[in-house]
Structure formats: structure tokens, C-alpha cells
Design a protein around this motif. Structure first.
Motif, PDB file in Angstrom:
ATOM      1  N   HIS A  28     -17.820  56.093  28.626  1.00 54.46           N
ATOM      2  CA  HIS A  28     -19.292  56.139  28.170  1.00 54.46           C
ATOM      3  C   HIS A  28     -19.438  57.425  27.042  1.00 54.46           C
ATOM      4  CE1 HIS A  28     -20.826  52.873  30.699  1.00 54.46           C
ATOM      5  NE2 HIS A  28     -20.072  53.507  31.582  1.00 54.46           N
ATOM      6  N   SER A  29     -19.756  57.143  25.849  1.00 51.13           N
ATOM      7  CA  SER A  29     -19.595  58.491  24.935  1.00 51.13           C
ATOM      8  C   SER A  29     -20.807  59.255  25.319  1.00 51.13           C
ATOM      9  CB  SER A  29     -19.848  57.798  23.493  1.00 51.13           C
ATOM     10  OG  SER A  29     -21.031  56.970  23.142  1.00 51.13           O
ATOM     11  N   HIS A  30     -21.929  58.884  25.827  1.00 48.48           N
ATOM     12  CA  HIS A  30     -23.103  59.851  26.134  1.00 48.48           C
ATOM     13  C   HIS A  30     -22.670  60.745  27.516  1.00 48.48           C
ATOM     14  CE1 HIS A  30     -23.775  56.119  28.345  1.00 48.48           C
ATOM     15  NE2 HIS A  30     -24.408  56.764  29.296  1.00 48.48           N
ATOM     16  N   ASP A  31     -21.607  60.251  28.238  1.00 40.70           N
ATOM     17  CA  ASP A  31     -21.370  60.874  29.436  1.00 40.70           C
ATOM     18  C   ASP A  31     -19.935  61.523  29.471  1.00 40.70           C
ATOM     19  OD1 ASP A  31     -23.635  59.946  30.800  1.00 40.70           O
ATOM     20  OD2 ASP A  31     -22.687  58.076  31.690  1.00 40.70           O
ATOM     21  N   ALA A  32     -19.227  61.033  28.987  1.00 44.68           N
ATOM     22  CA  ALA A  32     -17.826  61.471  28.786  1.00 44.68           C
ATOM     23  C   ALA A  32     -17.500  62.609  27.884  1.00 44.68           C
ATOM     24  CB  ALA A  32     -16.740  60.386  28.482  1.00 44.68           C
ATOM     25  N   ASP A  33     -16.461  63.438  28.204  1.00 47.08           N
ATOM     26  CA  ASP A  33     -16.198  64.658  27.399  1.00 47.08           C
ATOM     27  C   ASP A  33     -15.846  64.003  26.006  1.00 47.08           C
ATOM     28  OD1 ASP A  33     -13.821  66.371  26.381  1.00 47.08           O
ATOM     29  OD2 ASP A  33     -14.799  67.688  27.840  1.00 47.08           O
ATOM     30  N   ASP A  53     -13.578  52.001  23.254  1.00 44.59           N
ATOM     31  CA  ASP A  53     -14.246  52.791  24.356  1.00 44.59           C
ATOM     32  C   ASP A  53     -13.593  52.327  25.711  1.00 44.59           C
ATOM     33  OD1 ASP A  53     -15.377  50.365  24.479  1.00 44.59           O
ATOM     34  OD2 ASP A  53     -17.583  51.014  24.691  1.00 44.59           O
TER      35      ASP A  53
END
Length: 80
Positions: A28-33, A53
Motif C-alpha cells: 500500500h503506497s500510502h502505508d508502506a515505506d 504494487d
């Protein structure tokens, strides 16, 4: 020497469950580093995973994940 990017890619490959090919990863691009997001994109571009992703391992990705997980097992066993 491994680059920092290669280390992150190997770490990501080692997270796949090799016992269940129907179990993938979702980054998840909004959660992951951001470095993990970028690693997933690179693995997708290299044809190792099915989605930019995450997704599932391709046959080439399965080979790479098996090798990386085997190496980690050997290194960790050698420490004991």
C-alpha cells in the motif's frame, strides 16, 4: 557488494510465502515505506512479480524468492 536497493528487493522477495503460491503481497503506497514501494515497482519491471504494487510471484520471481530464502536460511543457521 549489494546495493541498498537490491537488499530491499531481497527483503521483499523473502516475505512471499513459498508454501502457498496463491498468497501474494499488497504494498500500500500510502502505508508502506517509499523504498519498499520502489522495490516492488522494480521487481515488477524485472518480471519477478505480477503487479507494480505486489501481487504474486512469476515463475522467475518464484526462483528468485526460493534462492533468496534459501540463502537467508543458510546464513541464519550458520549463526547458531
Amino acid at each position: 557488494m549489494l546495493t541498498p536497493e537490491e537488499i530491499i528487493e531481497i527483503n521483499l522477495l523473502s516475505q512471499f510465502n513459498l508454501s502457498n503460491s496463491q498468497e501474494g503481497l499488497k504494498i500500500h503506497s500510502h502505508d508502506a515505506d517509499p523504498t519498499t514501494v520502489a522495490a516492488a515497482e522494480r521487481l515488477f519491471t524485472k518480471g519477478l512479480i505480477t503487479q507494480h504494487d505486489g501481487g504474486y510471484l512469476t515463475s522467475l520471481g518464484l526462483d528468485a524468492a526460493e534462492h533468496s530464502q534459501t540463502l537467508l536460511t543458510i546464513l541464519r543457521t550458520a549463526e547458531s
